[in-house]
Design a protein around this motif. Sequence first.
Motif, PDB file in Angstrom:
ATOM      1  N   VAL A 233     -10.691 -86.138 -26.610  1.00  0.00           N
ATOM      2  CA  VAL A 233     -10.987 -87.366 -27.356  1.00  0.00           C
ATOM      3  C   VAL A 233     -12.474 -87.380 -27.655  1.00  0.00           C
ATOM      4  O   VAL A 233     -13.297 -87.178 -26.748  1.00  0.00           O
ATOM      5  CB  VAL A 233     -10.596 -88.627 -26.554  1.00  0.00           C
ATOM      6  CG1 VAL A 233     -11.102 -89.889 -27.253  1.00  0.00           C
ATOM      7  CG2 VAL A 233      -9.077 -88.693 -26.371  1.00  0.00           C
ATOM      8  N   TRP A 234     -12.814 -87.591 -28.919  1.00  0.00           N
ATOM      9  CA  TRP A 234     -14.206 -87.753 -29.331  1.00  0.00           C
ATOM     10  C   TRP A 234     -14.422 -89.207 -29.724  1.00  0.00           C
ATOM     11  O   TRP A 234     -13.654 -89.765 -30.519  1.00  0.00           O
ATOM     12  CB  TRP A 234     -14.542 -86.854 -30.516  1.00  0.00           C
ATOM     13  CG  TRP A 234     -14.459 -85.379 -30.227  1.00  0.00           C
ATOM     14  CD1 TRP A 234     -14.175 -84.774 -29.028  1.00  0.00           C
ATOM     15  CD2 TRP A 234     -14.649 -84.307 -31.162  1.00  0.00           C
ATOM     16  NE1 TRP A 234     -14.185 -83.410 -29.154  1.00  0.00           N
ATOM     17  CE2 TRP A 234     -14.475 -83.080 -30.450  1.00  0.00           C
ATOM     18  CE3 TRP A 234     -14.964 -84.260 -32.520  1.00  0.00           C
ATOM     19  CZ2 TRP A 234     -14.588 -81.842 -31.064  1.00  0.00           C
ATOM     20  CZ3 TRP A 234     -15.081 -83.028 -33.139  1.00  0.00           C
ATOM     21  CH2 TRP A 234     -14.904 -81.830 -32.410  1.00  0.00           C
ATOM     22  N   LEU A 235     -15.453 -89.825 -29.173  1.00  0.00           N
ATOM     23  CA  LEU A 235     -15.764 -91.213 -29.504  1.00  0.00           C
ATOM     24  C   LEU A 235     -16.874 -91.277 -30.548  1.00  0.00           C
ATOM     25  O   LEU A 235     -17.808 -90.465 -30.526  1.00  0.00           O
ATOM     26  CB  LEU A 235     -16.228 -91.979 -28.261  1.00  0.00           C
ATOM     27  CG  LEU A 235     -15.194 -92.383 -27.211  1.00  0.00           C
ATOM     28  CD1 LEU A 235     -15.874 -93.260 -26.159  1.00  0.00           C
ATOM     29  CD2 LEU A 235     -14.017 -93.104 -27.822  1.00  0.00           C
ATOM     30  N   PHE A 236     -16.771 -92.272 -31.424  1.00  0.00           N
ATOM     31  CA  PHE A 236     -17.822 -92.555 -32.389  1.00  0.00           C
ATOM     32  C   PHE A 236     -18.275 -93.993 -32.154  1.00  0.00           C
ATOM     33  O   PHE A 236     -17.521 -94.937 -32.382  1.00  0.00           O
ATOM     34  CB  PHE A 236     -17.309 -92.346 -33.818  1.00  0.00           C
ATOM     35  CG  PHE A 236     -17.042 -90.892 -34.117  1.00  0.00           C
ATOM     36  CD1 PHE A 236     -17.984 -90.117 -34.770  1.00  0.00           C
ATOM     37  CD2 PHE A 236     -15.858 -90.303 -33.707  1.00  0.00           C
ATOM     38  CE1 PHE A 236     -17.740 -88.773 -35.012  1.00  0.00           C
ATOM     39  CE2 PHE A 236     -15.608 -88.964 -33.943  1.00  0.00           C
ATOM     40  CZ  PHE A 236     -16.559 -88.191 -34.606  1.00  0.00           C
ATOM     41  N   ASP A 237     -19.492 -94.123 -31.637  1.00  0.00           N
ATOM     42  CA  ASP A 237     -20.078 -95.381 -31.178  1.00  0.00           C
ATOM     43  C   ASP A 237     -19.380 -95.881 -29.917  1.00  0.00           C
ATOM     44  O   ASP A 237     -18.235 -95.506 -29.609  1.00  0.00           O
ATOM     45  CB  ASP A 237     -20.084 -96.447 -32.268  1.00  0.00           C
ATOM     46  CG  ASP A 237     -21.194 -96.201 -33.292  1.00  0.00           C
ATOM     47  OD1 ASP A 237     -22.200 -95.568 -32.926  1.00  0.00           O
ATOM     48  OD2 ASP A 237     -21.062 -96.632 -34.450  1.00  0.00           O
ATOM     49  N   CYS A 238     -20.119 -96.713 -29.195  1.00  0.00           N
ATOM     50  CA  CYS A 238     -19.606 -97.140 -27.891  1.00  0.00           C
ATOM     51  C   CYS A 238     -20.206 -98.513 -27.566  1.00  0.00           C
ATOM     52  O   CYS A 238     -21.055 -98.647 -26.681  1.00  0.00           O
ATOM     53  CB  CYS A 238     -19.982 -96.108 -26.823  1.00  0.00           C
ATOM     54  SG  CYS A 238     -19.133 -96.333 -25.247  1.00  0.00           S
ATOM     55  N   GLY A 239     -19.746 -99.524 -28.294  1.00  0.00           N
ATOM     56  CA  GLY A 239     -20.227-100.872 -28.062  1.00  0.00           C
ATOM     57  C   GLY A 239     -19.784-101.416 -26.714  1.00  0.00           C
ATOM     58  O   GLY A 239     -18.917-100.847 -26.029  1.00  0.00           O
ATOM     59  N   GLU A 240     -20.371-102.517 -26.326  1.00  0.00           N
ATOM     60  CA  GLU A 240     -20.034-103.161 -25.053  1.00  0.00           C
ATOM     61  C   GLU A 240     -18.523-103.375 -24.938  1.00  0.00           C
ATOM     62  O   GLU A 240     -17.871-103.825 -25.876  1.00  0.00           O
ATOM     63  CB  GLU A 240     -20.757-104.511 -24.967  1.00  0.00           C
ATOM     64  CG  GLU A 240     -20.475-105.289 -23.699  1.00  0.00           C
ATOM     65  CD  GLU A 240     -21.105-106.674 -23.726  1.00  0.00           C
ATOM     66  OE1 GLU A 240     -20.948-107.414 -22.745  1.00  0.00           O
ATOM     67  OE2 GLU A 240     -21.741-107.014 -24.750  1.00  0.00           O
TER      68      GLU A 240
END
Length: 318
Positions: free
Chosen positions: A32-39
Motif C-alpha cells: 500500500v502506498w499512501l499519498f498525504d497523511c492528514g490527522e
Amino acid sequence: MQITFLGTSSGVPTRSRNVSSIALRLPQRAEVWLFDCGEGTQHQVLRSELKVSQITRIFITHMHGDHIYGLMGLLASCGLAGNPSRIDIYGPPKLDDYLKACGRYSQTHFSYPVKVHTVRPGLVFEDEEFTVSCAPLTHRVPAFGYRVAEKDKAGRFDVDRAMAMGIPPGPLYGKLKRGEVITLSDGRIVNGADLCGETQIGRKFVYCTDTIYCDAAVELAQDADVLVHEATFSHQDAELAYQRLHSTSTMAAQVALGAQAKQLIMTHFSPRYAPGNSIGLDDLLAEAKAIFPNTLMAHDFFTYEIPRRQVEALAVTR
C-alpha cells in the motif's frame, strides 16, 4: 491498482470527511502506498480494508497540517503493528526536519528503517514495475503533484506454439518473451512478438493537491487513467480560490480536459459546502461535469479500481 480515499475534506475534518489521504493498493505485490497523511489517517486505515503492515511508501504533497499531521502517529503505530522492514517517505524540503523534531520532542524511536527522500521535479522512484514522478504545483508553500505509471507488460508467451515450432527451451525463450527477433540453428528467423499476446498497457494514476489551476498539473496528468484533483471551491467562489491558491471544480475539470485524462475524481472539498448551505457538493459536481463529463466526487472510503486499457481502444483513439 486500486485507490481508496481516506480523507476528502480540506483544512479541517468534518463529521463525515477526514482530512487528506489516499491509499494506492498494489495487490500483486501486497503493498500500500499512501499519498498525504492528514490527522487521523491511521484511524481511517483501521476502518478500511487496508492493512497498516502493507504500507511501504508514503508520498507527501506539501507541509500544511491537513496533509502531514497524521504522519508521525502512523509511523509510530506501524512499528507496533508488525515491524515493517522499511518505509520510504517522499516529500518537499523540511519534511525530514519535521519528522526528526517530532521524534526528538516526543521521544519516539522507530523500530524499523524510515528513509525520507526530498523530492525534486522529475523521477522520484523507479523499479521493475512502476515509475513515480512529481511536478511543482502552485500553492502558498512548495507543493508537488505525483504521477504513478505502471510499466507496459509484454503479452503472454505461447510456450506450446514455440515448442510446436521446434524452438528449444532455454535462453531463446527469454529473448522471445522480450519480443526480440532470433535466428534458429536451421536458419529460420522468428519474431518474439509473433509468439506473445497483446501488450498490457500500464495504468497511470495522478494526484494533484493543493494547487490552483496550473500548466504543470496538466502536463503531469497527460493521458492519465485516473486524475485525482482537488476541488476546494465552487466556481461561484472563484475569487476565494485565487486568494488561497486552491482549485475550483471547474479548474479541476479543465486540467482533466487539457490532459485528456480518462477519469477525474475530485476531492479536498471545503466544509462550506456541507448539506443545508446555499451551495452544495452536487453543485460542484454539476459544474465539473459541464466541462469534463467523466467526473466523480470522492467521499471517505470510496474505492476505485483503475481498469486496464484495451489495446484496440488505444488504436482507435490514436
